[in-house]
Scaffold this motif. Structure first.
Motif: not given
Lengths: 503, 334
Positions: A383, A387, A391-396, B10-14, B16
Motif C-alpha cells: 500500500r 501509493h 499506482l492505478r489499480a482496482a485492488a492490491l 487515491r488509495q488502492v484497496p487491498d 477486490l
C-alpha cells in the motif's frame, strides 16, 4: 533539400502514410520512394517510427491514411502474406527460425515445392535452396540443421528465406546489430549483390559508417515524420546527426538540484568473455548516472553482471567502500544493489501473481518472522509504495498482468524500493509506457536521488538521458566510449560517441 | 470522512472481493460439491457405506498417497514434477525389509525408510537443479532405476518379519475408528498448508512456478528452493513407505506400483495447475478424500479394479472440463 536528377522510376512509393495508436501518432504523412538497384538508408533515433514503417510495409500494421503503390498500382495489404505476394520481403532485427529444421526447410517453410502426391519434394527444395543461397553468396549446406549455425549464418538463412519468394523490395532492419566485424562484411557484400540484381533495398541502421558505405540515398525520421531525404553523395554526417536529433519537444523533466554525497559504487575493470570489457566507473549517493548506447552496446549485460545474473570474468565491485562478491541477485539485494530490468514481462514482474505478492517478493525476509509471512505487513508495504508511485489499480490482490505497462512498471519499481536499496539500476525505465506514467517515473527517480539513492539509468532515449542525468556514460561495442559531465552532454555528442563517428 | 477522489490521494484497496466472495468462487467449493455428491451416491447405493468402521477402512485408500501428494503439489506448483515417488516407496520399503532381516528395531526402520526417501529425493534434485535436466525425464529414469534396484535385491521373494511394534503406523488406532495414518495425514495436511500458504518459502514456490526468470531476478535462490522441494517429495515418499510397509507387513518389489499417476491425478484434481504457478493444499485434501471415497464406493459395489480406474479417469476429466464448459456455455448464451 536535395533533388534527384537521373533515376529510374521507383518500384515502391508511399504517400502520406499515417499510423495511429491510442494516444500516439506513430507515423504522420510519410512519403518514401524505393528505387530498383538502389539502397535507401533509413536513420532515426529509437521511437522515431522506423519499426512501425517496416510493419506497415510488410502488412503487419494497416495504416489509417495514405497509399502504397507498387510500380504505379495501388496496393492494400490485409496481411503479411499479401505484402509477400507483391514482392516485399523483410528481414527483421531478431530473426525467428525453426532450429530443429534444416536450412532448406526454413527457407521454404509455408511454400515448399510439392510432388505430384502433395508431399514435400525434398530434392527440389534442396536444389532451390542451394540456388537461393548461392545467389546471396552464402556457403551454407541446405541440409544443415539451423540450430547448429552461428548467428551470422542464421541471418543469411533468413535473408535467403525472404528472397525465396522472388522479392523486388527488400527491407533490412538493423541487420548488423548483433554481428561481428567479419560477419558484417558478409552482409555488406550481400547488399551489393542484391543491388546488382536490381532489388530496391531499404536499409535501417543506427551506424553512420555503414550508411555512408553502402547506401545510395538517405531518409531521416524523427517523431514519426520524415524530416529529410536525398542522395548520400550530397550529405554529411553532421547533417544527418542534426536532423536526427532536431529540437526536443513536449517532454518536461523534473527540476532537480543535484547534491552528490559520498561515493557509493566503485566498478573497476568489469569484463566478460564476449559481451563487454574493461568497464570502470563510480557513482555517488544522490547522483543519477545515465548510460546511453545503441542496441547491442552491452549496457544491459553490464548491469546484469553487476546484479549477479551473469558472472563477469574480471573486475571488482565496491559498495560503500567495501568489496562485495556478488554471485546471484540475492547477493546483490543483500548488498543493497537492485535492478529494474528492461524486459518487464519476463524478468521484472511475476505475471499471474497479485500486485501485493509482487511488491513483497524481494522483501519476504524482512516481512516474515521465523519464515512465517506477516500478511498485514505485506499489504501495508504494498500500500505504502504503490501509493507513493501513484499506482492505478482496482485492488492490491489484482493480478499484475491485468495492469497497463506503465502501472506494471510502477509495481516493479515499488518492489525494489521496498527493499530499501542504496543503489538502484533502472534499465530503460520508461520504454513502452504512456506519457503520464513516464512523468511519474521521472519524478520518482528525481525524488529517489534527492533522498540519497545512487541511481543508474540505462536509456536509449536522448531526451530522457539529457533530462535526468547528472553524468552520462556512453557505451559502444561493449566498452565505455566516453564519460560525460552534464555540461558536456549534448544530443550530437551522444549520437556521435554511440555510433563511433568522430567529427 | 468524505472521499475527495483527487488522484494523488487515491488509495488502492487491498482486496477486490471479500474473503467470503472469493471463497464461493473457488475450486475448493466445486470439490466440496463433488465430495457431497459422491458421498450421497455411495450412501444410497450401498447399505454398508454408512458404517464408521467401513469409512475408517476407506481412508487407507488415500492417506498414504495423499502424504506424497502434498509435497508433489508444491513441486508441481514450482513447475517441476517427480514421477519416481512410487519407486522411492519400493526402494525404501526394500531397505527397511533388508534391515528387518538383520534385526533392526522400529526406530531404526523408520529412520531407514525416511532416510532412503531423502536420499532418492536428493538424487532427483541434484540431477534437475545441478545439471539443469528436465525433471520429467530425470524422474522417469529414476522411476525405473529405484524400482529396478528393488527387483534386483528381492527378485520374486519378499521381505517380512517386521517387529510387532512396527505395525502401529499402518494398523494402529489412536482412538475408536481414528487410525494412526489419519492423524499423520491430518498433520501433514496442516504442515504443508502452513508451508505453502503462510511462509515466505511458499511465496517463493508460487513465484518460481509463475515465472522462474522473474523469480531469479527478484533475488530468489531458485535452484535451492527446487532442490528442497525434491528433498521434501522424497521424504514424504519415505514416510508413505513406512506406513504402507507397516500396513502390509511385507515388502515385494511391486509394492505401490502405479501410484505415481494416482498421486499426480490427486494433485491435478485438487486444482493445481499442471503447468505450475497455482494450486492449494485444501484442494488436494478434498481431491484425496474424493478419490478415496470413489474407490471405496465402487469396491462396495463389487466393481473390478480396471473399471475403477476408468471411473477415476472420467472423474478427473469431468472435473477439469467442468469450469471450461461453464464458460463456454455462458459465452454462447450471452
Amino acid at each position: 533539400m536535395m533533388h534527384d536528377t537521373v533515376t529510374t522510376p521507383p518500384v515502391l512509393s508511399l504517400r502520406g502514410i499515417e499510423k495511429r495508436f491510442p494516444g500516439v501518432i506513430a507515423l504522420s504523412g510519410v512519403d518514401l520512394d524505393l528505387h530498383p538497384g538502389e539502397v535507401t538508408a533509413l536513420v532515426g533515433e529509437n521511437g522515431a517510427g522506423k519499426s512501425t514503417l517496416v510493419k506497415v510495409l510488410t502488412g503487419i500494421y494497416r495504416p489509417e491514411a495514405g497509399q502504397i503503390e507498387m510500380e504505379g498500382h495501388k496496393k492494400a495489404f490485409a496481411s503479411a502474406h499479401d505484402a509477400e505476394a507483391v514482392g516485399i520481403a523483410a528481414i527483421h532485427q531478431e530473426t525467428v527460425l525453426f532450429e530443429e529444421l534444416t536450412v532448406a526447410e526454413n527457407i521454404f517453410i509455408g511454400h515448399a515445392p510439392r510432388t505430384r502426391w502433395g508431399l514435400i519434394d525434398h530434392r527440389a527444395m534442396r536444389a532451390r535452396a542451394a540456388d537461393v543461397l548461392a545467389r546471396i553468396g552464402a556457403k551454407i549446406d541446405p541440409a544443415a540443421r539451423v540450430g547448429d549455425l552461428g548467428i551470422a549464418s542464421r541471418h543469411l538463412v533468413a535473408i535467403a528465406r525472404a528472397l525465396s519468394t522472388e522479392a523486388r523490395v527488400v527491407v533490412l532492419d538493423e541487420p548488423t546489430a548483433a554481428l561481428s566485424a567479419h560477419e558484417i562484411e558478409e552482409v555488406y557484400a550481400l547488399v551489393e549483390r542484391l543491388k546488382a540484381q536490381g532489388k530496391a533495398i531499404l536499409f535501417i541502421s543506427h551506424k553512420f559508417d555503414e550508411v555512408f558505405r553502402i547506401a545510395d540515398r538517405w531518409t531521416v525520421f524523427r517523431d514519426g515524420a520524415l524530416v529529410g531525404a536525398g542522395r548520400i553523395a550530397d550529405v554529411t554526417e553532421d547533417d544527418l546527426v542534426r536532423l536526427m536529433v532536431g529540437r526536443e519537444v513536449g517532454q518536461i523533466f523534473p527540476d532537480r538540484v543535484s547534491n552528490p554525497g559520498d561515493v557509493v559504487v566503485e566498478v573497476e575493470g568489469y569484463s566478460h568473455p564476449t559481451e563487454f570489457a574493461d568497464i570502470s566507473f563510480d557513482l555517488r549517493a544522490g547522483e543519477i548516472l545515465g548510460v546511453y548506447g545503441l542496441v547491442g552496446a552491452g549496457r544491459s549485460e553490464v548491469m546484469q553482471a553487476l546484479f549477479g545474473v551473469t558472472a563477469p570474468s574480471a573486475g571488482t565491485l565496491r559498495i560503500g567502500g567495501s568489496a562485495v562478491d556478488i554471485r546471484s541477485p540475492a547477493d546483490a539485494i543483500a548488498a543493497g544493489l537492485v535492478y529494474v530490468p528492461e524486459d518487464r514481462g519476463r524478468q521484472g514482474a511475476i505475471l499471474g501473481l497479485p500486485i501485493v505478492d509482487n511488491v513483497a517478493l524481494p522483501s519476504l525476509g524482512a516481512l516474515s518472522r521465523k519464515g512465517f509471512v506477516r500478511m498485514a505487513e505485506e499489504f501495508a508495504l504494498a500500500r505504502d509504495y504503490t501509493h507513493r508511485l501513484e499506482l492505478r489499480a482496482a485492488a492490491l490482490d489484482q493480478d499484475i498482468g491485468q495492469l497497463s505497462g506503465g502501472n506494471q512498471q510502477k509495481v516493479v519499481i515499488a518492489k525494489w524500493l521496498a527493499t530499501k536499496p542504496r543503489v538502484i539500476i533502472l534499465d530503460e525505465p520508461t520504454k513502452g509506457i504512456d506519457i503520464g506514467s513516464k512523468a511519474a517515473v521521472h519524478d520518482f527517480m528525481a525524488e529517489l536521488a534527492a533522498e540519497g539513492l545512487a541511481v543508474i539509468m540505462v536509456s536509449s532515449e536522448i531526451p530522457e538521458v539529457l533530462g535526468m542525468s547528472d553524468r552520462v556514460l556512453v557505451m559502444r561495442g561493449g566498452r565505455i566510449a566516453s564519460a560525460l559531465t552534464r555540461a558536456e552532454t549534448t544530443p550530437e555528442r551522444l549520437v556521435r560517441d554511440a555510433a563511433g563517428y568522430a567529427p | 470522512m468524505t472521499d475527495t477522489a483527487s488522484p494523488a490521494s487515491r488509495q488502492v484497496p487491498d482486496r477486490l472481493r471479500s474473503r467470503l466472495g472469493r471463497a464461493i468462487r473457488s475450486w475448493e467449493v466445486l470439490l466440496i460439491a463433488v465430495a457431497v455428491a459422491v458421498f450421497t451416491f455411495n450412501a444410497l447405493a450401498s447399505p454398508y457405506f454408512l458404517n464408521a468402521w467401513n469409512l475408517s477402512d476407506a481412508t487407507f485408500n488415500f492417506t498414504e498417497k495423499a502424504m506424497i501428494a502434498f509435497a508433489m503439489a508444491l513441486l508441481i506448483i514450482a513447475g517441476e514434477i517427480d514421477l519416481s515417488v512410487a519407486s522411492i516407496i519400493a526402494l525404501a520399503s526394500t531397505a527397511m525389509g533388508a534391515a528387518a532381516q538383520v534385526g533392526a528395531g522400529t526406530p531404526e526402520l523408520v529412520a531407514i525408510g525416511l532416510g532412503v526417501g531423502l536420499l532418492c529425493g536428493a538424487f532427483n534434485g541434484a540431477l534437475v537443479t545441478g545439471l539443469g535436466l528436465p525433471s520429467i525425464v530425470v524422474t522417469i529414469g529414476t522411476l525405473s532405476l529405484f524400482r529396478g534396484i528393488s527387483y534386483m535385491v528381492l527378485g520374486d521373494r519378499s521381505f517380512g518379519g517386521y517387529p510387532t511394534s512396527f505395525a502401529w503406523f499402518g494398523q494402529g488406532y489412536v482412538w475408536w475408528v481414528i487410525t494412526v495414518e489419519m492423524v499423520i495425514f491430518a498433520l501433514c495436511a496442516l504442515t504443508f498448508w502452513v508451508l505453502l500458504h503462510r511462509t515466505s518459502f511458499g511465496r517463493q514456490v508460487y513465484a518460481i512456478g509463475n515465472n522462474p526468470t522473474g523469480a531469479l531476478f527478484s533475488g530468489i535462490r531458485v535452484r535451492r528452493v527446487k532442490f528442497t522441494l525434491f528433498l521434501l517429495t522424497g521424504l514424504m515418499s519415505g514416510l508413505a513407505a513406512v506406513c504402507l510397509t507397516s500396513r502390509l507387513g511385507s515388502t515385494r518389489p511391486s509394492i505401490a506400483q502405479g501410484w505415481e499417476l494416482e498421486v499426480v491425478t490427486m494433485v491435478v484434481l485438487g486444482g493445481v495447475n499442471i503447468l505450475g504457478g497455482s494450486g492449494t493444499i485444501p484442494g488436494v485434501v478434498l481431491a484425496a478424500i474424493i478419490m478415496g471415497m470413489v474407490t471405496f464406493g465402487l469396491g462396495l459395489l463389487n466393481v473390478p479394479g480396471i473399471v475403477m480406474s476408468i471411473f477415476v479417469g472420467l472423474l478427473l476429466i469431468a472435473v477439469i472440463a467442468l469450469p471450461r464448459l461453464v464458460t463456454l456455455v455462458r459465452a454462447r448464451w450471452a
